[in-house]
Design an enzyme around this catalytic site. Structure first.
Site, short mmCIF file in Angstrom:
data_model
loop_
_atom_site.label_atom_id
_atom_site.label_comp_id
_atom_site.label_asym_id
_atom_site.label_seq_id
_atom_site.Cartn_x
_atom_site.Cartn_y
_atom_site.Cartn_z
N ASP A 117 0.86 -1.18 0.00
CA ASP A 117 0.00 0.00 0.00
C ASP A 117 0.90 1.23 0.00
OD1 ASP A 117 -2.94 1.06 0.48
OD2 ASP A 117 -1.74 2.04 2.01
N HIS A 131 -7.03 -6.23 -1.51
CA HIS A 131 -5.96 -5.26 -1.28
C HIS A 131 -4.93 -5.70 -0.24
CE1 HIS A 131 -3.99 -1.40 -1.04
NE2 HIS A 131 -4.26 -1.30 0.24
#
Length: 326
Positions: A105, A303
């Site tokens: 991320d 994610h």
């Protein structure tokens, strides 16, 4: 795996931030693990023992503004150059001359820029979720503003004003985190007609788009760890990263279009927003990541790659690390 079950060492080391909290396990070549938003060192709980068993000194940090690391008061203290300096300081404080850096991320661009700016320290780079895209194009806030519409605002634009997103998150940190983690997980992204937490309706909040319940990879105990950290620190340090995108664009002008030449790895998820949005960046890897040794898209993964698919991620990491020069 619970926090208590991890056989790790917690340390505080000096850095330009003041202090960086880190967790380490194992001995051998140093692998520095950099988390994203809104997480902590704990997002690497599955990788620390796997990397240690494979013969590496695995070190997961709390990025400045998170956890037990320092939280400078000025927003500009969270610009990319400062975070790169923290990473280099951690390597030095650990008595090492070089490291492999791996990020997820926001940790992915932090890792990428660490390799770009300090190639003397970071000999290889692994990127999870967010592909490397060289500095360039228009001012970021202008680009993000264009992604919104008359009725919606892109989430990074929503995060820009100090205090605004905090007012949504901080009254119920645990509930907000649970919803955000669920929304970006494979279950949330694959749900029919899922709105996705990437835009905010005018006058609304991100939370309006969160699904109910926890994703399969996150236990109540895991959520307690994350919530406990942010209930203590608040969310402003974490959100400050988003509030420096224009400063980064200005600071990194000399690296416009620059390639990262060290050996590299990329792992994305087929249901992961940043991986999907930046598909063109992945196609450009032959020129932007000429040292790329391994690139993978995990089918059906959302994610939170190293937490959703820890076994696959661990194997990809250790296989890649084994190919690197000593």
């Amino acid at each position: 795996m619970s926090q208590q079950a991890l056989d790790v060492t917690h340390r505080l080391v000096s850095s330009p931030a003041g202090r960086i909290h880190l967790v380490e396990q194992g001995t051998g070549p140093l692998v520095l693990l950099v988390h994203g938003f809104p997480e902590s060192w704990y997002s690497w709980r599955h990788q620390l023992p796997a990397l240690a068993e494979a013969g590496y000194r695995a070190v997961a940090i709390d990025v400045r503004g998170y956890g037990r690391s320092s939280r400078p008061s000025g927003i500009d203290a969270y610009r990319m150059l400062e975070l790169v300096a923290d990473n280099a300081a951690v390597v030095e404080a650990l008595g090492e001359e070089s490291a492999v850096v791996v990020g997820h991320d926001w940790g992915s661009p932090i890792a990428a820029n660490s390799a770009l700016i300090r190639p003397d320290v970071f000999r290889a780079v692994g990127l999870l979720s967010v592909p490397y895209a060289p500095r360039g194009g228009p001012r970021p806030t202008e680009a993000f503003g264009a992604l919104g519409g008359e009725d919606e605002e892109f989430y990074i634009s929503y995060f820009q004003e100090p205090g605004r997103a905090e007012r949504e998150m901080e009254p119920d940190v645990r509930g907000w985190l649970a919803g955000f983690y669920a929304a970006l997980s494979s279950e949330g992204m694959a749900a029919p007609d899922a709105p996705g937490p990437f835009a905010v309706s005018r006058g609304g909040t991100l939370r309006d788009r969160f699904p109910a319940g926890l994703p399969a990879w996150l236990s109540e105990d895991d959520l307690d760890v994350y919530a406990g950290e942010f209930e203590r620190t608040g969310m402003s340090g974490a959100l400050a990263r988003y509030r420096n995108v224009d400063r980064d664009w200005e600071d990194l002008a000399e690296f416009d279009g620059a390639a990262i030449t060290q050996p590299s790895l990329f792992v994305g998820g087929s249901l992961d927003g940043p991986t999907l949005w930046l598909a063109d960046a992945i196609k450009a890897y032959p020129s932007t990541l000429p040292g790329l040794l391994s690139s993978h898209i995990l089918d059906g993964c959302g994610h939170w790659i190293q937490q959703e698919r820890p076994t696959e991620t661990n194997k990809l990491l250790t296989d890649w690390l084994a190919t690197l020069p000593a």
